[in-house]
Structure formats: structure tokens, C-alpha cells
Design an enzyme around this catalytic site. Structure first.
Site, PDB file in Angstrom:
ATOM      1  N   CYS A   1      -0.864  19.170 -57.980  1.00 30.98           N
ATOM      2  CA  CYS A   1      -0.496  20.060 -56.882  1.00 30.98           C
ATOM      3  C   CYS A   1      -1.394  21.293 -56.853  1.00 30.98           C
ATOM      4  O   CYS A   1      -1.774  21.830 -57.898  1.00 30.98           O
ATOM      5  CB  CYS A   1       0.965  20.485 -57.037  1.00 30.98           C
ATOM      6  SG  CYS A   1       1.551  21.609 -55.752  1.00 30.98           S
TER       7      CYS A   1
ATOM      8  N   CYS B   1      -1.627  42.831 -50.378  1.00 29.79           N
ATOM      9  CA  CYS B   1      -1.600  41.516 -51.019  1.00 29.79           C
ATOM     10  C   CYS B   1      -3.012  41.043 -51.340  1.00 29.79           C
ATOM     11  O   CYS B   1      -3.203  39.879 -51.703  1.00 29.79           O
ATOM     12  CB  CYS B   1      -0.886  40.494 -50.132  1.00 29.79           C
ATOM     13  SG  CYS B   1      -1.680  40.257 -48.521  1.00 29.79           S
TER      14      CYS B   1
ATOM     15  N   GLU C   1       4.833  48.224 -35.840  1.00 31.08           N
ATOM     16  CA  GLU C   1       4.515  46.817 -36.132  1.00 31.08           C
ATOM     17  C   GLU C   1       4.082  46.156 -34.827  1.00 31.08           C
ATOM     18  O   GLU C   1       4.616  46.465 -33.760  1.00 31.08           O
ATOM     19  CB  GLU C   1       5.743  46.116 -36.722  1.00 31.08           C
ATOM     20  CG  GLU C   1       5.702  44.612 -36.790  1.00 31.08           C
ATOM     21  CD  GLU C   1       4.599  44.080 -37.685  1.00 31.08           C
ATOM     22  OE1 GLU C   1       3.857  43.193 -37.227  1.00 31.08           O
ATOM     23  OE2 GLU C   1       4.476  44.576 -38.824  1.00 31.08           O
TER      24      GLU C   1
END
Length: 416
Positions: A68, A367, A293
Site C-alpha cells: 500500500c 501542512c 475563507e
């Protein structure tokens, strides 16, 4: 070509690196110092065997690990893994010529991933459901994912398979995103395209059979049997179908804790790239918040949650594309603190406006260490000091890393 090589180091994507006369060779799921046999394909290789294992190697806990592409580091002992992940961030900052101490890695895995995306493909007319193999579109079929939350790890593959069976007529590739919420499973299907009324009715029946809280196609809600609620601080939020959500509940709590701790003395805070409000709703415990946003549905969900939660200070919302229309310096100067949590591309345009502002405090959540470093360098050139850098391990067993940076304006430098 099959050959034996020695791994010298681990790269930022968790591949081991061996040197050869023709250049670097990248080998997955190995460790420094190991002698391994590989099957080479250009600069990348498939691991055939580990001939001389490192003392830092341990047995992966997932039976699908070798095939995987979801996890890349289960073979690393915990201490080695933590040091390697912390060094990813430290090295990125050095490359950007940023001098700042990197704090210890914070484990934010918690009970596991609360959202999985499984793929449904029909390469040989038969249906295959699972995750992608490394560097491949080949499907590795799974029955359970051990890095997911307990309620999701077995149910998600079953739900994806049932939906795949139901929609297999056109044999289109499907990506099925399944989120565990407080009130059940929220499922968004990508790849199918528009549906006829009869197909929508049959999917409603399937959602009832699978006991889903909500089922949508490309964000278009087919049925909402129960609002799929996510607890953000004291508020209960129903995010738009298929919208962004932090990967783990613990990750959201850790990131929010660092953000709110930094902003505790701020009277007015701008929460930019606010999503559905994981930071805004917690910041509003002590501060007035202006949330911005691009996605209007996320702003609507945040506003609705704010109005339904007593005791919070005022939250205002604005739907705005911060890549094309960042908040300008005069707008920013109204705030005591600004929180940035952009997508992987970072917030370069917004950082340039902040660099010329008078905002005393910026909390940058990212991130991607590279875009974090780029944006931090812009702010530092404008007079900010990088006070703290905290790596947060929300995506455990992968090379992905969250970063929180706390930057304060150097008032003396700004005056000069």
C-alpha cells in the site's frame, strides 16, 4: 535490473537514498546503513529484500504495508521516526536561511484518521476497492485500515465497496471520501458525474441501508438523513459536503490549542483560510474574530454554528479568495493577531501584505514545511521574529508534517 546497494540516508519523502555511478537511487521502506537488494527502474527502485537490516527497523503493524502507498514509515522505530521527521523541518528552515530552534515533535494522531478516501477502479472489468500502490494507479484492496479511527477502519472499505457496486454500471473511476462524524458517516463520491432522478432515488435507498448520515456526489447532497456534525470547541459544526477537515480529531485539538494559546491576549483576531471554523470557534472564547475563507458554504456553516453556541464573542465571516484578493495592509492593521492556515500552496500574497502591516502577532499553520518557510521568510524580512516553530505529527506513518510558527513583530526594526 536487480542489484545490491547500501542506503546512506532517508529523504524528506521517506525514501531511502543510495548513491551509484549514475546518480541517486530512491528506495522505499528502507533505513540508513541497510544493505538491500533492489530492482531498479531509472532513479527509483522496488525493494526486493533487506539483506542487512538496521537496528532501527521494526515489524510494520499493517498487513498491507509492503504493497500500500498510504503509509511509508511503519518500519521505523519510534525514536528514529521522531528525529527524522523533526529534521525534515529543521533542514527546510536551514535551506530558507531561517535560524530558529525546532521544538520536539508533537504526536497528534490520537485515535487515528477520521477521514479516508478509497478508490474504486475497473482495470480488468472486475471491481477493485482500496488504496493506491506507491507511485502507481494500481489498487491495493483492503478490508481494514489500522491507522483510521476504530469506528471507521473496518466500515469504510465496506461502505466504499457497497457504493462501488451500486454505481459500477458506467465503470467510471470513483474516489469515495468517508468521514466519521458525531452523528454517523458522511460520504462524498467523486468521479461519477451528474445523476438522473431514478439514480438519485436508488442512492437514497442505499444510504438508508448503509445507515449513512449524509451522501453526496461531488458535494451535491443526495440525502442528509442526519446532519453530520463535528465538534469544534463548544460548537457543533456541519461542514459542507466534501469540504476540508483536519485529518484527526486530536490533530485539530493540538493545532487549535497552539493557536488559541498564542492569541489569548488579542482583542481582535483575523482567521484567514478559516475553513468551517476549527480555530475561529475556539478563538471566540476570548477574542472577537473575523473569519475569511474562499468557500461560501464553509462560511455559512461557521456562521450557523457560531449563532447556535451561546457565550462566544462575535464572529464575522467573509467569503473571499485570499490568493487573488488578500487582506490589504489597512484592513490588517485593525487586528491584534492574524492566523494563517492556507492550503499546501501557502499564503505568499497574504504574507507580503502582512509584512508591511502593523499586526503585532502572526500565527502561521501549514501542512507544507517548504511553503511555511517561504512565507515565514517574507514576514521576517518585513520585521517579524520567528519566536516558536512546532512540528505537529497529525499524519503519522507518513512523511507529511504540520507546522505551527509564532511570529511577533519587532517594533524597533519596523520603526527603522
Amino acid at each position: 535490473m536487480v542489484e545490491q546497494v547500501t542506503i546512506t540516508r532517508i529523504g524528506a519523502k521517506a525514501d531511502g537514498i543510495a548513491e551509484s555511478a549514475s546518480g541517486s537511487i530512491f528506495v522505499p521502506k528502507v533505513l540508513p546503513g541497510e544493505t538491500v537488494t533492489i530492482e531498479r527502474d531509472g532513479s527509483h527502485a522496488r525493494l526486493v529484500s533487506v539483506d542487512s537490516p538496521s537496528p532501527e527497523r521494526e515489524t510494520p503493524f499493517c498487513p498491507y504495508f509492503d504493497a500500500c502507498g498510504g503509509c511509508a514509515t511503519q518500519h521505523m522505530m519510534h525514536g528514529f521516526y521522531r528525529a527524522w521527521k523533526q529534521e525534515i523541518l529543521a533542514n527546510t528552515l536551514r535551506q530558507a536561511r531561517i535560524e530558529a530552534p525546532v521544538e520536539p515533535l508533537v504526536d497528534a494522531h490520537g485515535e487515528g484518521r477520521r477521514r479516508l478516501t478509497l478508490h474504486v477502479r475497473f482495470p480488468d472489468r472486475a471491481m477493485h476497492v482500496g488504496f493506491m500502490a506507491p507511485r502507481s494507479h494500481q489498487i491495493v484492496e483492503i478490508a481494514s485500515c489500522p491507522v483510521a479511527e476504530p469506528g471507521l477502519k473496518d466500515r469504510a472499505p465496506m461502505i466504499a465497496r457497497a457504493i462501488g457496486e451500486h454505481l459500477k454500471g458506467p465503470r467510471k473511476p470513483l474516489d469515495i471520501q468517508i468521514t466519521q462524524t458525531q452523528t454517523g458517516f458522511d460520504v462524498d463520491v467523486r468521479g461519477h458525474g451528474p445523476m438522473k432522478d431514478a439514480e438519485r432515488l436508488s442512492l437514497i435507498d442505499l444510504a438508508n441501508t448503509l445507515d449513512l448520515s449524509r451522501l453526496s456526489i461531488h458535494g451535491d447532497v443526495i440525502v442528509e438523513r442526519c446532519p453530520p456534525a463535528i465538534l469544534m470547541g463548544r460548537a457543533s459544526v456541519v461542514p459542507p459536503a466534501g469540504s476540508f477537515l483536519q485529518a484527526t480529531q486530536r490533530g485539530e485539538e493540538v493545532l487549535s490549542g497552539l493557536v488559541t494559546q498564542a492569541c489569548v491576549k488579542a482583542r481582535r483576531v483575523a482567521d484567514l483560510f478559516a475553513g468551517s471554523g476549527p480555530f475561529s470557534l475556539r478563538l471566540a472564547e476570548t477574542s472577537e474574530v473575523h473569519a475569511v475563507e474562499f468557500d461560501k458554504g464553509s462560511m455559512t456553516a461557521l456562521d450557523k454554528a457560531f449563532r447556535a453556541t451561546p457565550g462566544l464573542r462575535r464572529i464575522t465571516t467573509e467569503a473571499r479568495d485570499l490568493f487573488r484578493r488578500p487582506l490589504l495592509t489597512p484592513e490588517l492593521n485593525a487586528f491584534d493577531a492574524v492566523v494563517l492556515d492556507p492550503p499546501r500552496a501557502g499564503a505568499e500574497a497574504q504574507a507580503k501584505q502582512l509584512a508591511t502591516s502593523k499586526v503585532p502577532l502572526v500565527v502561521s499553520v501549514s501542512c507544507d514545511p517548504a511553503t511555511f518557510a517561504r512565507d515565514a521568510a517574507i514576514l521576517m524580512a518585513g520585521g517579524y521574529r520567528l519566536e516558536r516553530v512546532i512540528p505537529v505529527d497529525q499524519f503519522k506513518h507518513s512523511p507529511h508534517l504540520e507546522v505551527v510558527g509564532i511570529l511577533r513583530r519587532d517594533v524597533a526594526k519596523k520603526r527603522r
